[in-house]
Scaffold this active site. Sequence first.
Site, mmCIF file in Angstrom:
data_model
loop_
_atom_site.group_PDB
_atom_site.id
_atom_site.type_symbol
_atom_site.label_atom_id
_atom_site.label_comp_id
_atom_site.label_asym_id
_atom_site.label_seq_id
_atom_site.Cartn_x
_atom_site.Cartn_y
_atom_site.Cartn_z
ATOM 1 N N SER A 165 9.992 14.105 -8.553
ATOM 2 C CA SER A 165 10.838 15.257 -8.285
ATOM 3 C C SER A 165 11.098 15.998 -9.597
ATOM 4 O O SER A 165 10.161 16.426 -10.259
ATOM 5 C CB SER A 165 12.133 14.820 -7.593
ATOM 6 O OG SER A 165 12.821 15.921 -7.055
ATOM 7 N N ASP A 204 -1.532 15.680 16.051
ATOM 8 C CA ASP A 204 -1.681 14.289 15.604
ATOM 9 C C ASP A 204 -3.117 13.791 15.677
ATOM 10 O O ASP A 204 -3.572 13.054 14.805
ATOM 11 C CB ASP A 204 -0.762 13.389 16.440
ATOM 12 C CG ASP A 204 -0.639 11.982 15.859
ATOM 13 O OD1 ASP A 204 -1.160 11.736 14.759
ATOM 14 O OD2 ASP A 204 -0.010 11.128 16.500
ATOM 15 N N ASP A 255 -7.033 14.230 13.141
ATOM 16 C CA ASP A 255 -7.705 13.352 12.178
ATOM 17 C C ASP A 255 -8.389 12.174 12.864
ATOM 18 O O ASP A 255 -8.885 11.254 12.193
ATOM 19 C CB ASP A 255 -6.724 12.853 11.119
ATOM 20 C CG ASP A 255 -5.493 12.167 11.717
ATOM 21 O OD1 ASP A 255 -5.548 11.778 12.906
ATOM 22 O OD2 ASP A 255 -4.485 12.018 11.000
ATOM 23 N N ASP A 313 -1.313 8.373 15.515
ATOM 24 C CA ASP A 313 -0.453 7.388 14.870
ATOM 25 C C ASP A 313 0.855 7.977 14.348
ATOM 26 O O ASP A 313 1.588 7.322 13.605
ATOM 27 C CB ASP A 313 -1.201 6.724 13.702
ATOM 28 C CG ASP A 313 -1.738 7.740 12.692
ATOM 29 O OD1 ASP A 313 -1.514 8.957 12.885
ATOM 30 O OD2 ASP A 313 -2.391 7.322 11.715
ATOM 31 N N ASP A 360 6.638 16.257 2.362
ATOM 32 C CA ASP A 360 7.816 16.406 1.509
ATOM 33 C C ASP A 360 8.690 17.559 1.995
ATOM 34 O O ASP A 360 8.231 18.699 2.068
ATOM 35 C CB ASP A 360 7.362 16.656 0.069
ATOM 36 C CG ASP A 360 8.482 16.525 -0.943
ATOM 37 O OD1 ASP A 360 9.638 16.810 -0.605
ATOM 38 O OD2 ASP A 360 8.187 16.136 -2.091
ATOM 39 N N HIS A 369 9.852 12.940 0.626
ATOM 40 C CA HIS A 369 10.129 13.223 -0.784
ATOM 41 C C HIS A 369 10.227 11.955 -1.625
ATOM 42 O O HIS A 369 11.193 11.203 -1.514
ATOM 43 C CB HIS A 369 11.408 14.035 -0.933
ATOM 44 C CG HIS A 369 11.653 14.499 -2.333
ATOM 45 N ND1 HIS A 369 10.725 15.241 -3.040
ATOM 46 C CD2 HIS A 369 12.705 14.307 -3.180
ATOM 47 C CE1 HIS A 369 11.202 15.501 -4.247
ATOM 48 N NE2 HIS A 369 12.386 14.945 -4.357
#
Length: 543
Positions: A198, A266, A269, A273, A418, A456
């Site tokens: 951060s 979802d 890819d 999951d 994030d 994050h």
Amino acid sequence: MSPQSRAIFLLAVSLTLPAATFGQSPTSPTSDSACGSLAQLKIPSATITLAQLVPAGTFSGPPAAFSGGDLTPFYKSLPAFCRVVAEAKPTADSDIKLEVWLPASGWNGKLQGIGNGGFAGLIDYYQIGAAMKKGYASTATDAGHTGSPVDASWAMGHPEKVVDFGHRGIHEMTRVAKSLVQSFYGSAPKHSYFAGCSDGGREALMEAQRYPTDYDGILAGAPANYWSALFSTAVIDTQALTVDPASFIPQSKLPAISAAVLAACDELDGVRDGILNDPRQCHFDPASIQCKAGEDSDKCLTAPQAAALKTIYDGLHDSTGHVIFPGFMRGAEDGPGGWGLWITGSAPARSLMTYFGFGFYTYMVYEKTDWDYKTFVLAPGMKAAEDKTAAALNATDSDLKPFHSAGGKLILYHGWEDPAIPSVNSVNYYDSVVTTMGTSSADSFVRLYMLPGVQHCGGGPGPDSFGQVGDWTSPDDPQHNARFALEQWVEKGSAPSSIIASKYADGPQQPPKMTRPLCPYPESAKYKGTGDTNDAANFVCAK
């Protein structure tokens, strides 16, 4: 200590006790002499205020720096060490407090620098202790002021303190720490490392860009390196959510948003999951869950709410439509470390990003306590921020030739989901380094790892334990630990490839519920098509 608890703590806790108030049991003059003599060490522009040997298991310190949790059991586990407290004053208005912890025995010959979070203001005793416990001489600083990481009021009228926070504090910490290591052990560190996430990730890049010989290896997580654009985004997003009260998205609607995103994206890819492998491929439209006329419930968004959500996803654009700063990725909006904490907040203008954005513009840019965020206009506002603070706070320089020439190695990582710092910002910075340095040159000293499903600095549905900043429990090997991968790169010239990340349900004492390979960008983990999708062995890194 989870990232969620760290962030929640930012709103409520301010550790402002002077460093010297934390102590330990008395020691004998004989055992204390070598350490105590450091109090007489003369270091330019610095003063040693405490140098004392701490016997094993006797240190008494503050609660955990971000969660406020009890660290007594951890403190009791610490080996004997020499604790040095110092103050660096490179300018008349500087007051950079720092600590250096030196193992009394078993030093591994290395220095570990620790980064900050938010607006800094405190020393993370868990981090500095965990590094020392592993054999490092370790060092941390408050970056030049004392207070809560969400408080920027110290900056008003103190431009030199802003510079100390921006980059000089970490450099001064490092300079003093190296002098103390040399004096205590009779030799300089063989290798020096820095790790921060951060704001600490921003500090990490500042070190590589401004002070290329300070550290041999740097681990930079979720760097807030484009400070002025990041907190302009925070203000614009807060305006989108609050100027029209009807636009505010309550936390109760976040599960529906997250579910709609996953339903749309979802399986892109190849694995269903709850994790988006690359959320840039997801083009979920908030209008698709807009409420019917006259309807409003937690299962849908009103038209003003859908418009606000689109603004948050889209990021900042100039008057010609050019992207100034990326928006937040779709996916993982829900959860303890998600948007309810960072973006939308518990009530209008009560999110962490709101506090950071308001603090930046109120105390660092305009220096007016009555500044009204509703009057903010992007172009002139961001120009004011750039003109006044970019030199001290932005770590966007892509020319890392001096760091490369010094033999430095840099590992960047960022959670795709994030909610505090848009993850594409790290992709953009990495790409700029590759463009500036050339692909072959960049590949010889910098890596970027993008973390699917991670929020994050950690948290979220994805695997988030891989020896990153703050994780001192991952296996001490370069296949499972980014810190060790960095050290192997620096010390043995072995460049890192994939790193196995784990997701734990009940802490690292139990087997992980999921493992996945983290791949050096632009590669990502692709499912082989057979086998348990919770097992990293069934994935391969590929473009």
